[in-house]
Each structure stands twice: as structure tokens, then as C-alpha cells.
Design an enzyme around this catalytic site. Structure first.
Site, PDB file in Angstrom:
ATOM      1  N   GLY A  23       0.825  -1.208   0.000  1.00 10.19           N
ATOM      2  CA  GLY A  23       0.000   0.000   0.000  1.00 10.19           C
ATOM      3  C   GLY A  23       0.856   1.252   0.000  1.00 10.19           C
ATOM      4  N   ALA A  24       0.255   2.385   0.463  1.00  6.98           N
ATOM      5  CA  ALA A  24       0.918   3.700   0.364  1.00  6.98           C
ATOM      6  C   ALA A  24       1.410   3.874  -1.070  1.00  6.98           C
ATOM      7  CB  ALA A  24       2.067   3.823   1.370  1.00  6.98           C
ATOM      8  N   ARG A  55       8.505   5.327   1.703  1.00  2.00           N
ATOM      9  CA  ARG A  55       9.139   5.904   2.895  1.00  2.00           C
ATOM     10  C   ARG A  55       9.704   7.312   2.637  1.00  2.00           C
ATOM     11  NH1 ARG A  55      10.707   0.159   3.931  1.00  2.00           N
ATOM     12  NH2 ARG A  55       9.733  -0.453   5.907  1.00  2.00           N
ATOM     13  N   GLU A  96      12.570  -3.018  -9.401  1.00  2.00           N
ATOM     14  CA  GLU A  96      14.022  -3.224  -9.277  1.00  2.00           C
ATOM     15  C   GLU A  96      14.623  -2.352  -8.181  1.00  2.00           C
ATOM     16  OE1 GLU A  96      15.731  -2.639 -13.138  1.00  2.00           O
ATOM     17  OE2 GLU A  96      15.493  -4.773 -13.646  1.00  2.00           O
ATOM     18  N   GLY A 127       5.483   4.817  -8.617  1.00  2.00           N
ATOM     19  CA  GLY A 127       6.293   3.611  -8.856  1.00  2.00           C
ATOM     20  C   GLY A 127       5.406   2.371  -8.878  1.00  2.00           C
ATOM     21  N   HIS A 128       4.521   2.257  -7.871  1.00  2.00           N
ATOM     22  CA  HIS A 128       3.603   1.097  -7.838  1.00  2.00           C
ATOM     23  C   HIS A 128       2.686   1.093  -9.062  1.00  2.00           C
ATOM     24  CE1 HIS A 128       4.192   1.636  -3.326  1.00  2.00           C
ATOM     25  NE2 HIS A 128       4.520   0.385  -3.501  1.00  2.00           N
TER      26      HIS A 128
END
Ligand code: PAF
Length: 303
Positions: A52-53, A208, A169, A57-58
Site C-alpha cells: 500500500g501507500a 518511505r 528493481e 512507482g507502484h
């Protein structure tokens, strides 16, 4: 010319509903029922495991898997077993509604959000542990971390039975660990590594990064530049240990508090290299306050 039915179906895969979030399931049984239906209708299942968060990128991982499958499952699970004592499990950013809103703009077909009891039922006593490749670098700095990752990713594979799964990656060692147990346990899933997505100053996207103060965020932008310089130096004949040392010094003078490692390794085995023979990977972790930033880059030609 395509028939009406074909013409109607052709663009469907590319059409993304910009407002409605994909359906959510929270149990293994419901996940299995949905994926079994998709499989029965001849669809190839793709999985994007996440905690999550979600950031861009996700979302790029969802795009990658959507291009290689017909039914995309995104899992969201903050996995307690991969956090060590004193790490940020409790504080890890969680915002289910924001994640679902972001997924509404992707090709995700289903979101799997199990709770801890569903993932680790009472009495659970098994784990997946990958020796060798898990022991160094992140394994040394975060003991037990890769057992937690390998265990939860194996569970997700067994629960979802995807044909293809994608991992960023950015967590280069994690990807290598996953490839290792998939091979060792003959799990029939194609593991795809997706390129690092970077912010405008080159900082690798990470959930993060939100922990960084504005001063730290400025310094963080130097990380990729230092690694780029190392890549250039090695490709132009620098002795590897000198290039690693120069990168550590550059990170410290840029304002990083500590550097856990800068290591030039074999891209497949992650064994540290003494000599550059055409392809390598630099992997690195540097700390700013409480935040450990990870980055890595290819050196020379890819394998
Ligand atoms: O990379 C992550 O977000 C996690 O380690 C993963 C692969 C979802 C397992 O919890």
C-alpha cells in the site's frame, strides 16, 4: 475487418475507468473464486504485491503487469513478519481509500486486502527462508527481513496462483531472493523486474520518502547522482574498490548521516565483484535521520 463483437472488445483492455475503484476482496476464498472465474474464461492472471501507500512507482508496476496479463490483481498487505524490532511497522503509511482511488486510474481488476489473521492464521508455523542471497546487504542490516518477504510472497503466489508477478528493481536484492525461491520451489510464476521510477531530481520513488524532512529530501536527491558518477567511473576503468570508496565519501559530504553499503556486485548472484567484466550492479543504502534510502543502478551492458 473485425466483427462487431471483436471491434467492441479490442479497445476494452486499454480502457481504464477513471472513477470507479476496482472491487476489493479480503479473504483467500474470495480471491480464489475471482481468479478461478478469470482463469476459466481463459484469462492470464497478473499479480502486483504491494504494502500500500501507493505512489507512481507502484502504478507503473500495474502497467507493466497489465501488458503481460488479462486480469490484474493488486495485493495490499503491510506484512508484519518482514519488519524487525524497532522498525516502522506501526507507523508504516496506510491509507486504503487513497490507494483505491489511485488504482481506479490503472488497469487493476481486483484488489486483495487481507488482514493479518487471514495471512497468518492462528497456529501458523511455516516459513520460507532463502539462504545465501538473503544473508548479505539488507539481510545483514535487517535480520529476518527476507524470511518475512519470501514467506508472504510465497503465500500470495499460492493464494492467487498468478501466471506473472511484477516487482520493482528498486528492491534489487528482494527481486533476486524472490527469483531464487521461485526457481528452488518450482513455483509456476513468471517473475518480472520493473525499472525504478524516479522523482524529477532522480530520487527513487518509495513509500518511505514521505518520512524525509524538507532538508533531508533535498540531500536525498544527491543519491542517484553519486551512483551515476560511480557507474561512469567504473565504465571508464576505475578500480572497483576505489569507486565504492569515492561514492561513500561523496554521500557523506552530501549530508547523508551514514552509508550502510555501496557495493558493486554480480547482477544475478549479488556476489561482490573485484573486477569489472562488462556487467555489474551497484547497490547501496544510505541513511538520512531514521530513513534508510535504497538505490541501485546497472553498470555496463545488462545480462
Ligand atoms: O516490496 C514490497 O512492497 C514488499 O516487500 C512485498 C513484496 C509486497 C512483500 O510484502
Amino acid at each position: 475487418m473485425a466483427s462487431t463483437a471483436q471491434a467492441w472488445q479490442l479497445p476494452l483492455k486499454k480502457v481504464v475507468n477513471m472513477t470507479v475503484s476496482p472491487p476489493v476482496v479480503r479473504t483467500v476464498a474470495d480471491l480464489r473464486a475471482r481468479t478461478a472465474d478469470a482463469r476459466k474464461s481463459g484469462k492470464k492472471i497478473g499479480l502486483v504485491p504491494t504494502m500500500g501507500a501507493l505512489h507512481h512507482g507502484h502504478l507503473s508496476l500495474v502497467d507493466v503487469v497489465a501488458n503481460q496479463s488479462d486480469f490484474v490483481v493488486v495485493s495490499i498487505f503491510v506484512n508484519p513478519t518482514q519488519f524487525g524490532q524497532g522498525e516502522d511497522f506501526e507507523a508504516y503509511p496506510r491509507d486504503e481509500q487513497a490507494d483505491l482511488t489511485k488504482l481506479a486510474q490503472t488497469g487493476a481488476d481486483l484488489v486483495y486486502i487481507p488482514n493479518v489473521a487471514e495471512m497468518y492464521p492462528a497456529g501458523d508455523a511455516s516459513k520460507v527462508s532463502v539462504s545465501g542471497i538473503s544473508d548479505k546487504f539488507e539481510g545483514e542490516h535487517r535480520p529476518g527481513h527476507f524470511d518475512g518477504v519470501a514467506t508472504v510472497v510465497s503465500k500470495l503466489f499460492m493464494q492467487c496462483l498468478p501466471d506473472v508477478a511484477v516487482f520493482g528493481e528498486k528492491d534489487y536484492q528482494q527481486l533476486a531472493v524472490i527469483r531464487q525461491f521461485v526457481r528452488d520451489l518450482s513455483i509456476p510464476v513468471h517473475v518480472v523486474g520493473a525499472p525504478i521510477i524516479r522523482e524529477s531530481d532522480g530520487l527513487a520513488a518509495s513509500s518511505r520518502n514521505v518520512y524525509l524532512s524538507s532538508r533531508e529530501r533535498q540531500i536525498a536527491g544527491q543519491f542517484n547522482l553519486v551512483l551515476k558518477k560511480l557507474v561512469h567511473a567504473v565504465e571508464n576503468g576505475s578500480v572497483l574498490i576505489d569507486a565504492e570508496q569515492a561514492a561513500v565519501e561523496a554521500l557523506l559530504s552530501a549530508g547523508f548521516d551514514t552509508v550502510d553499503y555501496v557495493s558493486i556486485v554480480d547482477p544475478a548472484t549479488l556476489e561482490p565483484l573485484i573486477e569489472f567484466k562488462g556487467h555489474a550492479r551497484v547497490i547501496s543504502v544510505a541513511r538520512l535521520g531514521k530513513v534508510r534510502l535504497l538505490d541501485n543502478m546497472a553498470i555496463g551492458s545488462s545480462l
